[in-house]
Design a protein around this motif. Sequence first.
Motif, short mmCIF file in Angstrom:
data_model
loop_
_atom_site.label_atom_id
_atom_site.label_comp_id
_atom_site.label_asym_id
_atom_site.label_seq_id
_atom_site.Cartn_x
_atom_site.Cartn_y
_atom_site.Cartn_z
N GLY A 42 8.31 -2.22 9.70
CA GLY A 42 8.22 -3.50 10.69
C GLY A 42 7.38 -4.30 9.56
N VAL A 43 6.29 -4.03 8.91
CA VAL A 43 5.31 -4.71 8.05
C VAL A 43 6.07 -5.21 6.75
CG1 VAL A 43 3.08 -5.12 6.83
CG2 VAL A 43 3.09 -3.85 9.18
N ALA A 44 6.75 -4.02 6.35
CA ALA A 44 7.19 -4.20 5.01
C ALA A 44 8.51 -5.09 5.14
CB ALA A 44 7.78 -2.96 4.27
N ALA A 45 9.40 -5.14 6.35
CA ALA A 45 10.45 -5.88 6.35
C ALA A 45 10.62 -7.29 5.61
CB ALA A 45 10.88 -6.04 7.82
N GLY A 46 11.33 -7.41 4.92
CA GLY A 46 11.73 -8.62 4.15
C GLY A 46 10.60 -9.16 3.17
N ARG A 47 10.08 -8.33 2.70
CA ARG A 47 8.80 -8.31 1.76
C ARG A 47 9.45 -7.95 0.27
NH1 ARG A 47 2.78 -7.51 4.10
NH2 ARG A 47 3.27 -8.82 5.78
N VAL A 48 9.23 -8.58 -0.61
CA VAL A 48 9.59 -8.24 -1.97
C VAL A 48 8.68 -8.28 -3.13
CG1 VAL A 48 11.39 -8.67 -3.89
CG2 VAL A 48 11.98 -8.91 -1.65
N THR A 49 8.25 -7.11 -3.85
CA THR A 49 7.17 -7.26 -4.78
C THR A 49 7.82 -7.90 -6.33
OG1 THR A 49 6.13 -5.76 -3.66
CG2 THR A 49 5.46 -6.21 -6.19
N VAL A 50 7.48 -8.86 -6.88
CA VAL A 50 7.79 -9.23 -8.16
C VAL A 50 6.96 -8.96 -8.92
CG1 VAL A 50 8.82 -11.24 -9.25
CG2 VAL A 50 9.20 -11.22 -6.82
N ARG A 51 7.31 -8.57 -10.15
CA ARG A 51 6.46 -8.21 -11.15
C ARG A 51 6.74 -9.09 -12.39
NH1 ARG A 51 4.40 -4.60 -14.41
NH2 ARG A 51 6.39 -3.39 -14.95
N THR A 52 5.83 -10.00 -12.80
CA THR A 52 6.10 -11.00 -13.75
C THR A 52 5.17 -11.28 -14.69
OG1 THR A 52 6.57 -13.58 -13.86
CG2 THR A 52 5.53 -12.67 -11.84
N ALA A 53 5.26 -11.78 -15.93
CA ALA A 53 4.10 -12.07 -16.59
C ALA A 53 3.72 -13.64 -16.59
CB ALA A 53 4.68 -12.05 -18.26
N ALA A 54 4.40 -14.17 -15.59
CA ALA A 54 4.29 -15.77 -15.47
C ALA A 54 3.88 -15.77 -13.99
CB ALA A 54 5.08 -16.48 -15.99
N PRO A 55 2.85 -15.31 -13.46
CA PRO A 55 2.79 -15.33 -11.81
C PRO A 55 2.71 -16.74 -11.25
CG PRO A 55 1.02 -14.24 -12.94
CD PRO A 55 1.89 -14.33 -14.05
N SER A 56 1.81 -17.56 -12.04
CA SER A 56 1.69 -18.92 -11.57
C SER A 56 2.83 -19.69 -11.58
CB SER A 56 0.73 -19.82 -12.29
OG SER A 56 -0.53 -19.03 -12.60
N HIS A 92 8.88 -4.12 -1.02
CA HIS A 92 7.27 -3.94 -1.06
C HIS A 92 7.12 -2.57 -0.16
CE1 HIS A 92 3.28 -5.06 -0.92
NE2 HIS A 92 3.20 -4.95 0.37
N ARG A 93 6.30 -1.90 -0.83
CA ARG A 93 5.75 -0.71 -0.36
C ARG A 93 4.34 -0.89 0.45
NH1 ARG A 93 6.59 4.55 -1.77
NH2 ARG A 93 4.43 4.96 -1.45
N VAL A 94 4.22 -0.74 1.75
CA VAL A 94 3.01 -1.18 2.66
C VAL A 94 2.14 0.21 2.80
CG1 VAL A 94 2.44 -1.87 5.00
CG2 VAL A 94 4.59 -2.64 3.65
N THR A 95 1.06 -0.03 2.41
CA THR A 95 0.11 1.14 2.63
C THR A 95 -0.45 1.05 4.24
OG1 THR A 95 -2.01 -0.32 2.36
CG2 THR A 95 -0.94 0.80 0.44
N LEU A 96 -0.91 2.26 4.65
CA LEU A 96 -1.25 1.87 6.12
C LEU A 96 -2.60 0.99 6.18
CD1 LEU A 96 -1.66 5.55 7.89
CD2 LEU A 96 -0.23 3.82 8.38
N GLU A 97 -3.33 0.67 5.08
CA GLU A 97 -4.50 -0.17 5.21
C GLU A 97 -3.81 -1.57 5.52
OE1 GLU A 97 -7.46 1.12 4.41
OE2 GLU A 97 -8.38 -0.67 5.46
N GLU A 98 -2.84 -1.86 4.90
CA GLU A 98 -2.18 -3.30 4.98
C GLU A 98 -1.87 -3.47 6.50
OE1 GLU A 98 0.08 -5.00 1.31
OE2 GLU A 98 0.07 -3.09 1.23
N ALA A 99 -0.96 -2.21 6.72
CA ALA A 99 -0.35 -2.31 8.14
C ALA A 99 -1.45 -2.65 9.06
CB ALA A 99 0.41 -1.04 8.41
N TYR A 100 -2.44 -1.92 9.22
CA TYR A 100 -3.58 -1.94 9.90
C TYR A 100 -4.24 -3.32 10.10
CZ TYR A 100 -8.16 -0.52 11.79
OH TYR A 100 -9.50 -0.24 12.56
N LEU A 101 -4.25 -4.07 8.96
CA LEU A 101 -4.90 -5.46 9.05
C LEU A 101 -3.96 -6.24 9.66
CD1 LEU A 101 -6.66 -5.51 5.37
CD2 LEU A 101 -7.40 -5.08 7.83
N GLU A 102 -2.44 -6.20 9.38
CA GLU A 102 -1.59 -6.76 10.03
C GLU A 102 -1.56 -6.74 11.67
OE1 GLU A 102 2.30 -8.89 8.93
OE2 GLU A 102 0.58 -8.32 7.59
#
Length: 316
Positions: free
Chosen positions: A220-234, A282-292
Amino acid sequence: MDGGIEVEGLRKRFGATQALDGMSFVVRPGRVTGFVGPNGAGKSTTMRVVLGLDRPDAGRALVGGQPYRSLAEPLRRLGSLLDAGALQPSRTARNHLLWLAQTQGLPPSRVDHVLGQVGLADAARRRAGGFSLGMRQRLGIAAALLGDPPALMLDEPFNGLDPEGIRWIRALLTSLAAAGRAVLVSSHLMSELEGVADHLVVVGRGRVVADTGVRELLDGVAAGRVTVRTAAPSAAEEVLARAGAEVRSSGPDSLTVTGLTGEAIVARLTGNGVPFAELSSHRVTLEEAYLELTRDAAQFRASLGQEDQETREAGR
Ligand SMILES: Nc1ncnc2c1ncn2[C@@H]1O[C@H](COP(=O)(O)OP(=O)(O)OP(=O)(O)O)[C@@H](O)[C@H]1O
């Protein structure tokens, strides 16, 4: 419930402190249930009530459908670890367990079995007083396993353990649940339960804040989240935010993006000449899920000591 633990409407006050305020949940066989909440949330008190060590002002707790105190052979029904420090220091590990076994009418053969199960066979004839914290935890768990019970209840078993000890307990708990036991394990650190809890009972201020399967929580927490790795984050953040996405930094070269599909992200970044190396769900940790999970629970924020932050935010 056969073999499980049921806690129903428990209330308990100590002076001005309402330690339990309608605590209700069940611990089902065949899975590890994590019992999580900040310090003082009422986890230990709940466990003490289950064991009949504290009397609730209201509500009831049942083990295999009966109050613990009414059980004829309690160690065969529920094994528990409340305080691993509670040992007679001059006794050897083996004698400690032999004494326990005798008081409960359990055969001495169980002692050697559980010593092997927790990896203490070689230390069995050493005095428990000289044991490290990790070894004490193992001995406490051995005592909990002595009666080969269908239910186990462990209060903060990860406390003070090194990573190897934590890994060991996780594997043991997983195998105990896989064998059909009901396992309740408390922690005030969500990260400790990562990879071991199948179900979570999250508590705050003496009551249940969330009661949920771990898989469904993480999905549920991960749904629709995508992690993007980029050298130009801004630059990537600017482009994606302009396209209506919610973008958060999740590392020096990575962003977590919500509100756009992977294809749309690729199209926007490519179209705007923003370089990127990798896109992944996105891989969600339990810690993130807990905060959410607890983000909207006002009582929880207060329990976590964020009242000051709320006040500041409200004043903005
Ligand atoms: N015997 C007692 N006398 C007075 N207050 C108590 C007693 N036992 C618990 N409390 C209070 O009840 C509340 C719940 O405590 P409890 O130990 O159950 O929480 P917990 O979730 O186990 O916390 P922790 O993670 O710190 O062990 C706390 O405010 C605690 O101070």
